[in-house]
Design a protein around this motif. Structure first.
Motif, PDB file in Angstrom:
ATOM      1  N   GLU A 143       0.829  -1.215   0.000  1.00 29.09           N
ATOM      2  CA  GLU A 143       0.000   0.000   0.000  1.00 29.09           C
ATOM      3  C   GLU A 143       0.859   1.260   0.000  1.00 29.09           C
ATOM      4  O   GLU A 143       0.588   2.207  -0.726  1.00 29.09           O
ATOM      5  CB  GLU A 143      -0.939  -0.006   1.211  1.00 29.09           C
ATOM      6  CG  GLU A 143      -1.981  -1.112   1.190  1.00 29.09           C
ATOM      7  CD  GLU A 143      -2.947  -1.020   0.018  1.00 29.09           C
ATOM      8  OE1 GLU A 143      -3.167   0.102  -0.478  1.00 29.09           O
ATOM      9  OE2 GLU A 143      -3.465  -2.072  -0.413  1.00 29.09           O
ATOM     10  N   SER A 181       2.600   1.623  -3.306  1.00 27.26           N
ATOM     11  CA  SER A 181       1.665   2.044  -4.348  1.00 27.26           C
ATOM     12  C   SER A 181       1.358   3.541  -4.235  1.00 27.26           C
ATOM     13  O   SER A 181       1.304   4.257  -5.237  1.00 27.26           O
ATOM     14  CB  SER A 181       0.414   1.166  -4.283  1.00 27.26           C
ATOM     15  OG  SER A 181      -0.752   1.919  -4.341  1.00 27.26           O
ATOM     16  N   ASN A 182       1.216   4.056  -3.021  1.00 25.06           N
ATOM     17  CA  ASN A 182       1.003   5.497  -2.858  1.00 25.06           C
ATOM     18  C   ASN A 182       2.214   6.291  -3.335  1.00 25.06           C
ATOM     19  O   ASN A 182       2.078   7.323  -3.984  1.00 25.06           O
ATOM     20  CB  ASN A 182       0.733   5.830  -1.390  1.00 25.06           C
ATOM     21  CG  ASN A 182      -0.663   5.433  -0.951  1.00 25.06           C
ATOM     22  OD1 ASN A 182      -1.498   5.076  -1.782  1.00 25.06           O
ATOM     23  ND2 ASN A 182      -0.910   5.476   0.345  1.00 25.06           N
ATOM     24  N   GLY A 184      -5.149   0.977   1.831  1.00 28.78           N
ATOM     25  CA  GLY A 184      -4.409   2.207   1.729  1.00 28.78           C
ATOM     26  C   GLY A 184      -3.509   2.539   2.897  1.00 28.78           C
ATOM     27  O   GLY A 184      -3.060   1.685   3.657  1.00 28.78           O
TER      28      GLY A 184
HETATM   29 MG    MG Z   1      -3.176   3.954  -1.848  1.00 29.67          MG
END
Ligand code: MG
Ligand code: ADP
Length: 650
Positions: free
Chosen positions: A40, A43-44, A144
């Protein structure tokens, strides 16, 4: 700069209520696959790099003379801190509060909605049962940034938005509040974000370089930005992921596992794709596509927007996450498209209007239909699953896209009165027409089981005529507009005259005879018509019944009954037409009733029976009796008569 943060003690901000629930769940769930926080955060970080790469196309000054985008993981085992740093776009003060204090992401919101739906509230005391439900769900969703709190008891985010002269530090222990304070520019990244996790006592294992490297390779190997690892704060960075976009690599270099992992990140799904298609189009337009048919239905499949969501890149620059690359009836396909021809420096909206985009869209639809057809031929089992999950969506195309209709007819699979599993094709159907059969017969409704038991089918069954059982809402629409298949029109078994008398009845079967009804029956039918005049348009003898006494059908000029009901539900009422009641003239009950009526002494009984026959036909269609109170009064009277029997006859 806002005043509250410039002087004195930092003001604590409270998380949005949903975030607090989520954090509570994260911290309290005994979740076995905590590793996902790495994916997560990477990916951010990659998103932030891609956003800046896009912005820098029009404002090159934003990146200055940076040596390229990268994500840097640093381990400080002594302090128990791991840091995810990126040189992406960073966040302004307000973006920071908006993004990390509220539920921003669609995945996270969908997660919470699912949690509400499943009726499990997040217990405030960490109750183990609700926590277990949550843990299972966490496994299915990307949740997230907040996943960091599964392993950290404190998280600090230092961020500097590219092109601005302020930097900020966000700190939280994940227990309901966070603070935001200014960060000195000397201490801030040139642009981008550092996410620092103070690992909790039970999560120290993540400070091992081997562990972290393995997780990155496993979960983030297909991320389009390179990842470097520093085993210690002062050691040399080591590249552990190349950051070559997976779609730009030759197919021979990509393992099925890598495709699957990329799919999971792209689609936010936790299964494996049912179909992976990767190709490079050359010729008039050059573009690369990596597309997946998910292995299960995504949550938003039937969301009202019916939008497809694909990632659109132009020469490796991410233009948008949610390009409308496919028609609504292919919206379940998840894909990345990288074009070499589209102009980079026009707005996202303009790109979607360009003729090149339209040509690419068309090319992709062609190819996907080809690939689905190939799959249907080479792997019937996998295709059957794809059809079960997405057939209802593909069928929208039959209705919306007449140009693709023939291709979609080849892909379509049906449950029929002969075969309950939806595996019959129209070609199969047409290949086994009965003598004198001129139409493709279907019945629509909600429940395939009830459809199969419909009285309207009896006469068809007795003649060995196969009937398509159509139970998706969209079916009621496409059958109205599709002209037919191989010259055979689609006809509803519940609409108009059946006209199947010319098809011979199978051996050993009986069906309503085609002789004109006996005179008493004809008299009864006209009495019925009078009695039911308010509710039905006509009462007539039927050739579509065998075992049952009656059924309702739509009149010739009316719409199919199912379509009318669907339109009524959506408020598009139009004219509701009255149905036709069809009677099986050779049914023993009908014959006996006709005799009674002819004898002239039992009018009240016959009248009750007429209404009951009508209501029974409604029930067989899944409706309620027209007037419940009258229905029970009549039923009671008739049953009383039957129970008293001949002995009590007046
Ligand atoms: Mg994210
Ligand atoms: P999602 O990524 O699905 O939007 P997340 O919870 O992972 O949801 O992140 C929430 C938001 O926080 C992101 O949309 C982004 O705006 C912001 N964000 C998180 N990490 C970063 C980062 N490293 N750089 C810039 N923005 C970030």
């Amino acid at each position: 700069m806002t005043t509250t943060e410039t002087a004195g003690a930092p003001q604590p901000h409270a998380f949005q209520a949903d975030v607090s629930r989520l954090l509570h769940l994260m911290v309290h769930s005994i979740y076995s696959d905590r590793d996902i926080f790495v994916r997560e955060l990477i990916s951010n970080a990659a998103d932030a790099c891609e956003k800046l790469r896009y912005e820098a196309v029009s404002t090159p000054g934003l990146i200055g003379n940076d040596e390229g985008f990268s994500i840097r993981l640093t381990i400080d085992a002594e302090a128990g801190i791991i840091t995810f740093a990126d040189n992406g776009i960073g966040m302004s003060h307000d973006e920071l509060i908006g993004a990390l204090g509220t539920i921003a992401s669609s995945g996270t919101r969908a997660f919470l909605e699912k949690l509400n739906q499943s009726g499990s509230k997040v217990a405030q005391d960490g109750d183990s049962e609700t926590a277990a439900v949550g843990a299972d769900l966490i496994g299915q969703f990307g949740i997230g940034f907040y996943s960091a709190f599964m392993v950290a008891d404190q998280v600090e985010v230092q961020t500097h938005k590219a092109g601005t002269t302020e930097a900020w530090s966000w700190v939280s222990d994940g227990k309901g509040t966070f603070t935001v304070t200014p960060l000195a520019m000397e201490a801030a990244p040139a642009h981008g974000t550092r996410v620092m996790l103070h690992l909790s006592e039970s999560s120290k294992e993540y400070a091992q370089p081997g562990r972290l490297e393995r997780i990155v390779r496993e979960h983030s190997g297909a991320v389009a930005v390179p990842v470097d690892l520093l085993d210690k704060p002062d050691s040399e960075p080591r590249r552990i992921s190349e950051g070559t976009a997976i779609w730009a690599r030759p197919k021979s270099e990509i393992t099925p596992e890598l495709y699957d992992e990329f799919y999971r990140g792209l689609a936010g799904q936790f299964d494996s794709p049912a179909l992976t298609v990767h190709w490079r189009a050359e010729g008039r337009h050059e573009y690369t596509v990596l597309a997946f048919v998910p292995g299960s239905r995504p949550l938003d499949l039937f969301a009202p927007a019916r939008k497809s969501r694909g990632k659109l890149y132009v020469r490796r620059v991410l233009i948008t996450h949610d390009a409308d690359l496919l028609p609504g009836w292919l919206r379940f396909v998840r894909l990345v498209v990288d074009s070499s021809d589209l102009p980079l420096n026009v707005s996202r909206e303009m790109i979607q209007d360009s003729p090149i985009f339209a040509a690419i869209r068309k090319g992709i639809v062609n190819r996907l239909l080809q690939e689905l057809t190939k799959l249907a031929e080479s792997d019937a089992e996998t295709y059957a699953k794809v059809w079960r999950d997405f057939g209802a969506v593909l069928k929208e195309g039959i209705y919306e896209d007449p140009e693709r209709r023939d291709q979609l007819f080849k892909l379509a699979r049906f449950a029929t009165s002969k075969q309950a599993e939806p595996t019959r094709t129209l070609a199969d159907y047409v290949g086994s027409l009965r003598e004198n059969q001129t139409a493709i017969w279907y019945i629509t409704g909600d429940d395939p089981k009830r459809l199969a038991a419909s009285p309207q089918l009896e006469g068809f069954r007795a003649r060995g005529i196969e009937v398509l059982l159509l139970s998706d809402p969209v079916d009621a629409f496409w059958v109205e507009t599709a002209l037919g298949y191989e010259g055979k029109p689609f006809k509803s078994v519940t609409h108009g005259m059946a006209d199947i008398k010319s098809v011979p009845v199978m051996e050993g079967e009986t069906a309503a005879s085609d002789a004109p009804p006996a005179p008493e029956v004809a008299t009864l039918l006209s009495f019925m018509k009078e009695t039911l005049a308010e509710s039905v348009e006509d009462v007539r003898a039927s050739d579509r019944l065998a075992a049952s006494a009656a059924c309702l059908v739509a009149p010739e000029h009316g719409r199919d009954r199912r379509l009318e009901r669907l339109l009524a539900e959506t408020g598009n009422l139009g004219m509701l037409s009255k149905p036709v009641l069809e009677i099986n003239p050779t049914h023993p009950m009908v014959a006996a009733l006709a005799q009674r009526f002819a004898a002239g002494d039992e009018r009240p009984l016959v009248e009750d029976a007429v209404w009951l026959i009508h209501d029974e036909a409604r029930v067989a269609d899944g409706d309620a009796p027209a007037d419940a109170a009258a229905f029970s009064a009549r039923l009671t009277r008739v049953l009383t008569r039957a129970a008293l029997g001949a002995a009590a006859k007046p």
